[in-house]
Every structure is written in structure tokens, then in C-alpha cells.
Design a protein around this motif. Structure first.
Motif, PDB file in Angstrom:
ATOM      1  N   GLN A   1      -1.489 -22.243 -15.359  1.00 16.64           N
ATOM      2  CA  GLN A   1      -1.488 -20.863 -14.878  1.00 16.64           C
ATOM      3  C   GLN A   1      -1.733 -19.896 -16.018  1.00 16.64           C
ATOM      4  OE1 GLN A   1      -1.415 -20.017 -11.798  1.00 16.64           O
ATOM      5  NE2 GLN A   1      -1.138 -17.799 -11.920  1.00 16.64           N
ATOM      6  N   LEU A   2      -1.190 -20.188 -17.200  1.00 10.65           N
ATOM      7  CA  LEU A   2      -1.378 -19.306 -18.351  1.00 10.65           C
ATOM      8  C   LEU A   2      -2.824 -19.367 -18.864  1.00 10.65           C
ATOM      9  CD1 LEU A   2      -0.011 -17.379 -20.366  1.00 10.65           C
ATOM     10  CD2 LEU A   2       0.543 -19.389 -21.765  1.00 10.65           C
TER      11      LEU A   2
ATOM     12  N   VAL B   1       7.669 -17.562 -14.607  1.00 12.70           N
ATOM     13  CA  VAL B   1       6.371 -17.925 -15.188  1.00 12.70           C
ATOM     14  C   VAL B   1       5.247 -17.162 -14.486  1.00 12.70           C
ATOM     15  CG1 VAL B   1       4.728 -19.805 -15.482  1.00 12.70           C
ATOM     16  CG2 VAL B   1       7.138 -20.173 -16.015  1.00 12.70           C
TER      17      VAL B   1
ATOM     18  N   PHE C   1       3.416 -24.796  -7.974  1.00  9.08           N
ATOM     19  CA  PHE C   1       4.854 -24.682  -8.265  1.00  9.08           C
ATOM     20  C   PHE C   1       5.720 -25.015  -7.044  1.00  9.08           C
ATOM     21  CE2 PHE C   1       3.235 -22.142 -11.796  1.00  9.08           C
ATOM     22  CZ  PHE C   1       4.034 -22.594 -12.839  1.00  9.08           C
TER      23      PHE C   1
ATOM     24  N   GLY D   1       5.500 -13.539 -15.374  1.00  8.13           N
ATOM     25  CA  GLY D   1       5.117 -13.346 -16.773  1.00  8.13           C
ATOM     26  C   GLY D   1       3.620 -13.396 -16.967  1.00  8.13           C
ATOM     27  N   VAL D   2       2.972 -14.343 -16.305  1.00  7.94           N
ATOM     28  CA  VAL D   2       1.512 -14.426 -16.407  1.00  7.94           C
ATOM     29  C   VAL D   2       0.864 -13.173 -15.805  1.00  7.94           C
ATOM     30  CG1 VAL D   2      -0.524 -15.696 -15.622  1.00  7.94           C
ATOM     31  CG2 VAL D   2       1.478 -16.935 -16.448  1.00  7.94           C
TER      32      VAL D   2
ATOM     33  N   SER E   1       2.707 -24.375 -15.700  1.00 12.33           N
ATOM     34  CA  SER E   1       2.782 -23.095 -16.436  1.00 12.33           C
ATOM     35  C   SER E   1       1.596 -22.966 -17.397  1.00 12.33           C
ATOM     36  CB  SER E   1       4.108 -23.006 -17.201  1.00 12.33           C
ATOM     37  OG  SER E   1       5.199 -23.053 -16.310  1.00 12.33           O
TER      38      SER E   1
ATOM     39  N   LEU F   1      12.799 -20.152 -12.582  1.00 19.26           N
ATOM     40  CA  LEU F   1      11.959 -20.406 -13.759  1.00 19.26           C
ATOM     41  C   LEU F   1      10.479 -20.344 -13.376  1.00 19.26           C
ATOM     42  CD1 LEU F   1      11.675 -21.222 -16.723  1.00 19.26           C
ATOM     43  CD2 LEU F   1      11.881 -23.621 -16.008  1.00 19.26           C
ATOM     44  N   ALA F   2      10.109 -20.962 -12.259  1.00 23.41           N
ATOM     45  CA  ALA F   2       8.720 -20.916 -11.818  1.00 23.41           C
ATOM     46  C   ALA F   2       8.303 -19.481 -11.472  1.00 23.41           C
ATOM     47  CB  ALA F   2       8.531 -21.832 -10.611  1.00 23.41           C
TER      48      ALA F   2
ATOM     49  N   VAL G   1       6.734 -28.257 -14.225  1.00 21.98           N
ATOM     50  CA  VAL G   1       6.880 -26.842 -14.597  1.00 21.98           C
ATOM     51  C   VAL G   1       6.070 -26.549 -15.859  1.00 21.98           C
ATOM     52  CG1 VAL G   1       8.507 -25.080 -15.373  1.00 21.98           C
ATOM     53  CG2 VAL G   1       9.096 -26.573 -13.444  1.00 21.98           C
TER      54      VAL G   1
END
Length: 579
Positions: free
Chosen positions: A106-107, A144, A118, A147-148, A103, A140-141, A99
């Protein structure tokens, strides 16, 4: 405290660890794939960013090392006892690392395709974690990814498509997690059912083995080549003559005595009909030692269908004959009891009629011997009927707690008075009674019957003179021993062989039920009776009737420890009766 999630609670620790190893191998393959993708992109001129390459390298190395060195990365940790799933260390080095690194990837590169990675932690969490924690990993994934996508929109880029893709990808993560968790739950239920079936099968196998081991009938499993796969102790005892035999496997052609059995098996496998009731086979062990066996055969399938296993059931014909004799004796006992019951009433009528005739014929001396003869034979028939009714089957014994010494003294005094024995030093009877408080578990009338019969028998065969008949009472552990000694000649060997048989007597007017009844009465209450010829000590030259009477304390232990009379225990006469 909330109830534990039952989804994974039934999966065994070994299954969880095997699945964990499989996922670690998949992570290693995924890490190598990520490194290969980055290298291929560099070779094609699309050089990746430094952070992306570094993170890909870190993930690939960590995944491969976690798979190759499981003990360093929690692969050998014991499973948690308070909750199902992985240990905290295992979660951190697998799902946690995935994770975090995915993350960061990906960010760092929102436009990349790293969101598909993921699915690995989502799938691993769904398969190895309870449902709530697995959904938490998927959530959570998804956060993420969303959020991205939101950060890209805030940065002024065109993020509408990316937000919708992130939402669809998050929904896919939830679906994959739920499907993996459902499959894991199904696996848990199947494993639980399999463990239950295996345990039941193991219990059934143990029960079957115990039953077969304890069977008195011999059981052996043999193939068409004459190889005994297994045999229970009874079968090994029938096949072995004075030697120990292992449970199997062993071959029937290894011993000449087993060749008749081997030939019979070969003929049966060849298609010859074998009777359902079996046939008799004679095994010759040499030196005059032979054994006749009743052999029955059963096949798991018919031999023509290709099955090469046969189950043999072996019985010693001597035991079969003894069992048949016992059944015939029991049937004859029931018939005899019924006949005796029917004889009793007319016998009473004959006795009363004879008494009336005796009064009418008192003036005629010629008829008086005839009435006395009728009365004597009526009394003899009454005693015979009483003897038969005494050992009739179906009579439940009622044992009482008796103080034995006063009863023996009373019974002996009544018997001496009835026999009109001289008193004092000239009397042939002597009493040597032990403790006055010794108690036994017996019926008083049956105890009297045994003592009177033994005294009658001893007096009949004892040499004339004083003190030739002695009654001794002593304590012997859980028993009270009652011994009747008579100074008499030993019993001939030809009589000893038939001592326990009913209706055997050395007297022409004897019924042959005396000692048989004594033995039956003793065994009915858990006691025993035996004969010993005394050759040494104060009672040298005497025949001893030894009766062991159970004491009332610990009746279960007493019944379990009844001593056997032994091969040298005999009864000197079978003609005993109660006056």
C-alpha cells in the motif's frame, strides 16, 4: 492481572488449529491470486513496478509454503495455556506477515487496491484472537491506511478522496473484525454446550450400562433376524449352560436350545400379541438339563412401523418362585406375629384361671391331672408365641459388646442346674473356653437363647454317658467361634433337605422353629450357624453346631466378609426351644 477474554476461551485447541489451517489455505489462495493478478497485468502491458512484483512473489511463496509445510511455520505448535488464541509464532507467520507486506504494498503504490487485502488479517484476527487483540490488529491496519492517505495529501496529491476511502475501509475492517469475533464467540458457546451435552450423554450411557450390567434380570437386544446385538451378564448366564458366552453379537439359531426363543421373537415381529407380563419358555440344553424362563418383550417402536429391534427381559422361573415364597413367608410372618400377640393376653388369663382351679381342686385327686394338662399345654403355647414373636419382622437388632467366656460359663451352669445334670466327671457337659477377654457384638439374651437351644438339642440326641456334650469357644480371625459337639447318630438325608424350613419338626409335639430361630438370630447380627458331621480327630463321631459371632472391631469389614455355611452345612434337628 486482567481477566482473560472469554470470547475464545471455550474453543478447544483442536478447533483453533483447524480454523488456523483453513485460514492458511485461504492465505495461500490469496497469495496465488496476487501473483496471478500481477502476471495478468504484465501480459496486458501494464507492467507492475519491480518492488510490487517482488513483494507479491514473496507473499505468494510464503503463503503457499506456510500452508503446505505447517510444522515449519508454527502449524503444529501447542496452543497457549495461559491465554486463548494462536501462539506467538503463528501470529507472526500469518497476521504479522500479512500486515507488513500489505502495508509495504500500500505504501509503495498508494493508488492501488491493496487496501482490500487488509481484510484477511482483520478476519483472521477476529476469528482466532480475543476481542481486544483482534481490534488492535484492525486498528493497526486502519492506521496504515490512514497514514498512507495522509502521506499522499502531504505529497501534494489530491488525497481527499483517498482519505475518505481509507476511513471507510478502516471502519469496514473494524466491522469485519467484530463480526468475525462474534461468530467465533458464538462458535465457542455452541462448542461448550456441545461438549457439555456430550459429556452428559457419555455419563448417562456409562450409568445406563452400569445399571444394566448389574441387573439381576437378563436384558438382551435382538433384531428380527435373531441376531443378539448385546446382552448383559445375567442374560448370558441364563442362555448359557455351563459355558461362557460373549456379550454379543451372536445368533439365536446357532444353538438348538435357543430355537424356542427365536421362534417366539419371529412370531412377535410378525404381529402376534405378546402379553405384557410375558410368557414362559422352556430351553432344553440336552442331557436332561432344562431351564424355564419368563420372557418379556419390549420394542423401541412397534414392529409394523419398521423398527427391527426388540429388548428381551429374561428371568429364571426358579428365582421367581423363590422370590414369591420369600414374600409369602414374610407376609405369613407378619400375620403370625399379629396372631401371636393377640393370643398372648387370653393365654395369660387361661393360665391364671387354671392356677385358681388347681387351688380349688387340690382336695379332689381326679381333677389334678386335668389342671396339670392345662398348665403343660399353656406353657407349650407360651413358648410357641415367644418363638414367633422373636423372629417377627421389623425388630431392629441392638448389638452390645460382650465378653463371651463368662457369659457362656454362666448360661451353661444355669442350664445344667435346670436339667438337673450330675456334677463332676459324671456330667455329660464339658466346657472348653478359650480366651477370657474375647468379645463379640451380640445381644446377651439372644446369645443365651442360641446356646440353650443347642444344648437342649444336643442333650436330646446325644448318647448316654459322661462328656457326650462339649461347648468349645475359640477365636477365628474376625470371628469368635462357638461350637457345640454332641456324640450322636448322623442326621438322615431326608431330614437334611428340610432343615432350614420353619415349622418342620421330627417330633409330634415340636413347633419346628428352634433352629430356624437360631439362624435368624445369628444372621440378624451378621453371624452364621452351620452343622458339620465330625468324622476325624478327638471329636470323631459327633455332630457339631458351629456358630460364628462377629467381633466388634471393624464392623463394616465384618459384615462384608460373612462366611457362607457351604453346601455341606446342615442342622441336625429343627426342634429347639428356650426354657
Amino acid at each position: 492481572m486482567p481477566a482473560p477474554d472469554p470470547t475464545l476461551g471455550a474453543i478447544s485447541a483442536g478447533t483453533v488449529q483447524r480454523l488456523y489451517r483453513a485460514f492458511m489455505g485461504a492465505r495461500a489462495a490469496l497469495g496465488l491470486a496476487v501473483l496471478a493478478t500481477q502476471s495478468l497485468a504484465g501480459l496486458m502491458g501494464a507492467r507492475p513496478a519491480g518492488w510490487v512484483a517482488l513483494l507479491s512473489l514473496i507473499y505468494g511463496v510464503q503463503a503457499v509454503l506456510a500452508w503446505l509445510l505447517p510444522r515449519w511455520f508454527g502449524g503444529g505448535d501447542a496452543p497457549p495455556k495461559d491465554r486463548p488464541g494462536l501462539t506467538t509464532r503463528q501470529i507472526v507467520v500469518s497476521i504479522g506477515v500479512d500486515v507488513i507486506l500489505f502495508s509495504l504494498l500500500q505504501l509503495h503504490e498508494p493508488s492501488g487496491t491493496y487496501g482490500a487485502l487488509f481484510f484477511m488479517p482483520a478476519l483472521m484476527g477476529g476469528a482466532l484472537q480475543p476481542r481486544l487483540r483482534a481490534l488492535g490488529i484492525a486498528a493497526l491496519a486502519s492506521l496504515v491506511l490512514l497514514g498512507v492517505g495522509g502521506w499522499v495529501v502531504l505529497m501534494g496529491h489530491e488525497g481527499g478522496l483517498r482519505l475518505s476511502q481509507a476511513g471507510l475501509l478502516g471502519c469496514g475492517l473494524f466491522v469485519v473484525t467484530l463480526l468475525a469475533n462474534e461468530i467465533a464467540g458464538r462458535l465457542a458457546r455452541e462448542e461448550r454446550a456441545a461438549r457439555g451435552s456430550l459429556e452428559y450423554a457419555r455419563q448417562q450411557a456409562d450409568l445406563n450400562r452400569l445399571v444394566i450390567e448389574e441387573m439381576e434380570e437378563g436384558v438382551a437386544v435382538v433384531d428380527r433376524r435373531g441376531l443378539v446385538r448385546t446382552a448383559n451378564p445375567a442374560a448370558r448366564g441364563l442362555l448359557a449352560e455351563g459355558a461362557s458366552l460373549r456379550a454379543g453379537p451372536f445368533r439365536l439359531d446357532a444353538t438348538p436350545a435357543w430355537l424356542p426363543l427365536l421362534r417366539a421373537i419371529e412370531r412377535a415381529f410378525g404381529g402376534e400379541h405378546w402379553p405384557e407380563a410375558g410368557r414362559d419358555l422352556l430351553l432344553d440344553f440336552g442331557r436332561g438339563s432344562q431351564r424355564s424362563l419368563r420372557v418379556r418383550m419390549r420394542f423401541t417402536l412397534r414392529p409394523l412401523d419398521g423398527d427391527d429391534l426388540c429388548v428381551l427381559f429374561l428371568e429364571d422361573n426358579r428365582l421367581l418362585e423363590a422370590r414369591n415364597r420369600q414374600e409369602k413367608l414374610a407376609a405369613m410372618g407378619r400375620v403370625s406375629a399379629g396372631i401371636a400377640h393377640e393370643i398372648r393376653n387370653p393365654l395369660t388369663a387361661i393360665a391364671q384361671a387354671n392356677a385358681l382351679l388347681a387351688e380349688d381342686c387340690a382336695q379332689d385327686p381326679r381333677l389334678e391331672p386335668l389342671t396339670r394338662m392345662v398348665a403343660s399345654n399353656v406353657e407349650r403355647l407360651k413358648r410357641l408365641v415367644d418363638d414367633v414373636m422373636e423372629v417377627a419382622p421389623g425388630i431392629a437388632p441392638v448389638a452390645l459388646t460382650l465378653t463371651v467366656a463368662p457369659l457362656l460359663r454362666e448360661y451353661a451352669a444355669d442350664w445344667a442346674a435346670t436339667q438337673r445334670l450330675p456334677e463332676g466327671e459324671a456330667s455329660p457337659l464339658r466346657l472348653e473356653l478359650g480366651s477370657e477377654t474375647s468379645t463379640v457384638s451380640f445381644d446377651p439374651e439372644h446369645l443365651r437363647r442360641i446356646l440353650i437351644n443347642l444344648l437342649d438339642n444336643g442333650l436330646r440326641h446325644a448318647h448316654p454317658g459322661p462328656a457326650t456334650l462339649r461347648v468349645q469357644q475359640t477365636e477365628e480371625g474376625d470371628w469368635v467361634r462357638l461350637s457345640v459337639f454332641s456324640r450322636a447318630d448322623p442326621i438322615p438325608a431326608e431330614v437334611e433337605r428340610h432343615l432350614f424350613e420353619p415349622f418342620f419338626s421330627t417330633r409330634s409335639r415340636g413347633s419346628g422353629l428352634g433352629l430356624y430361630i437360631c439362624r435368624e438370630l445369628c444372621e440378624r447380627y451378621g453371624g452364621s450357624i452351620a452343622y458339620h458331621r465330625v468324622e476325624t480327630g478327638p471329636a470323631a463321631g459327633a455332630n457339631e453346631f458351629r456358630v460364628l459371632l462377629p467381633r466388634p472391631a471393624s464392623p463394616a469389614a465384618v459384615l462384608a466378609s460373612i462366611p457362607s455355611p457351604g453346601p455341606d452345612s446342615h442342622f441336625p434337628d429343627t426342634e429347639l426351644h428356650e426354657r
